[in-house]
Design a protein around this motif. Structure first.
Motif: not given
Length: 377
Positions: A256-270, A366-368, A300-310
């Motif tokens: 899912x998108x949330x978990x992958x983005x969380x890993x990305x941004x946490x790593x980037x801070x470091x 969302x988690x999904x 994951x940002x783009x696949x998140x959009x795909x799930x919510x978009x017309x």
């Protein structure tokens, strides 16, 4: 369409990676740019990102896949012309042409992927294309590493640009489309319910541009990386991504998108904080590789959009997303160049702060992959 997207990915990867591999040493060793001037060049490079909005209206005149092929040709022309303009103003002109082609091609590549492949496959396709791009980058890096002492910058830029031009011209002969897809709107789409996609895109563009504009520049200026060492770094980077790109695509689909983005941004801070304070050339290079590995999570940002978009909003929204991304991308290198004159460290501390903001925004998905308000409340 997958094979067509693969060809366009090869053209974009060869053109952009070759340009990025050479431009830092070309700017420092041949043209003699300082940090502020190079930051300005990088800001100007991102201005054509605003032209992504024009893609919406160009689609009235051109079919989407043909416009992508034309863009690959323009990208190649810009790369070729760089070596013939060894001056500050010349780099600006050539970079602008290159950037116009790249941003239009990349916008359409993402749009076609989301249109032709459903939510269960899009992340996997994005990952595979990233893997293909990494293979191309490896080949480009190896060629430049071998030829750097034999050819001058003019010939190197020419060889790289001609590959992109040839692929673009070949793609103009192909028709990979199928019937039955949802017609795309030919007007700008900007909807309130897409606000989180817009916000994630904005801050991703801001923090990403800092690394694009200044990471290798620091390696060249402070740690005295030669063009061969920069190329070797890119080689290591893409060897990792050759495997990791497809794997990350599968992970986005699975976790899912949330978990992958969380890993990305946490790593980037470091990563950004280490880059700001390290005095080790090896550790700084390792952080560059780690950043590019995490950047692949941004699909994951783009696949998140795909799930919510017309479905009819995909092409215009990818164009709007690219434009939003470049609001920050145009401003950040200039501001970073000003901070650089005080101390380069502040540039990367600022990037760490932007990554914290992105980390907070990622928690609202969302988690999904659906908006938090729809999936968990």
């Amino acid at each position: 369409m997958y094979l067509y997207l693969l060809l366009l990915t090869v053209a974009g990867a060869v053109g952009l990676q070759g340009w990025r591999t050479l431009i830092n040493n070309f700017a420092v060793d041949t043209v003699g740019l300082n940090g502020f001037q190079f930051g300005l060049v990088q800001s100007i490079r991102e201005i054509p990102g605003f032209l992504s909005l024009l893609v919406i209206y160009l689609l009235i005149l051109f079919r989407e896949h043909r416009l992508a092929a034309y863009a690959a040709v323009v990208l190649g022309i810009g790369v070729v012309s760089t070596g013939y303009m060894p001056s500050f103003s010349g780099i600006i002109v050539a970079t602008t042409v290159m950037s116009i082609g790249f941003h239009i091609a990349e916008t359409l590549n993402q749009s076609l992927t989301l249109q032709y492949f459903g939510p269960a496959k899009a992340a996997v396709v994005f990952g595979r294309l990233r893997g293909v791009a990494s293979v191309c980058n490896l080949v480009v890096g190896a060629v430049i590493f071998v030829l750097a002492d034999m050819l001058d910058f003019t010939w190197l830029f020419m060889a790289i640009g001609c590959v992109a031009i040839a692929i673009g011209l070949y793609c103009l002969r192909l028709n990979p489309t199928i019937e039955g897809l949802t017609p795309q709107r030919k007007t700008m789409v900007f909807k309130k319910r897409y606000w989180l996609f817009y916000a994630l895109t904005l801050f991703a563009g801001a923090r990403r541009q800092i690394f694009t504009a200044f990471a290798v520049f620091l390696l060249v200026q402070k740690f005295h990386y030669s063009v061969q060492w920069v190329t070797a770094l890119f080689f290591i980077n893409n060897a990792v991504l050759m495997w990791a790109g497809p794997a990350i695509g599968r992970w986005v689909s699975r976790f899912g998108e949330r978990r992958m983005l969380t890993i990305e941004y946490s790593g980037l801070v470091v990563i950004f904080l280490v880059y700001a304070f390290t005095d080790s050339a090896i550790l700084a290079g390792a952080m560059y590789v780690a950043d590019h590995l995490l950047f692949n999570f941004s699909m994951a940002i783009r696949t998140y959009f795909q799930k919510i978009a017309d479905p009819a909003d995909i092409a215009p929204s990818m164009a709007v997303g690219f434009t939003i991304n470049h609001i920050a991308a145009v401003l950040i290198p200039v501001l970073g160049g000003i901070l650089w004159l005080t101390h380069y460290r502040w540039v990367f501390i600022g990037a760490a702060c932007l990554s914290v903001v992105s980390l907070c925004l990622a928690q609202l998905t969302g988690a999904d992959g659906k908006p938090f308000s729809e999936s968990e409340t």
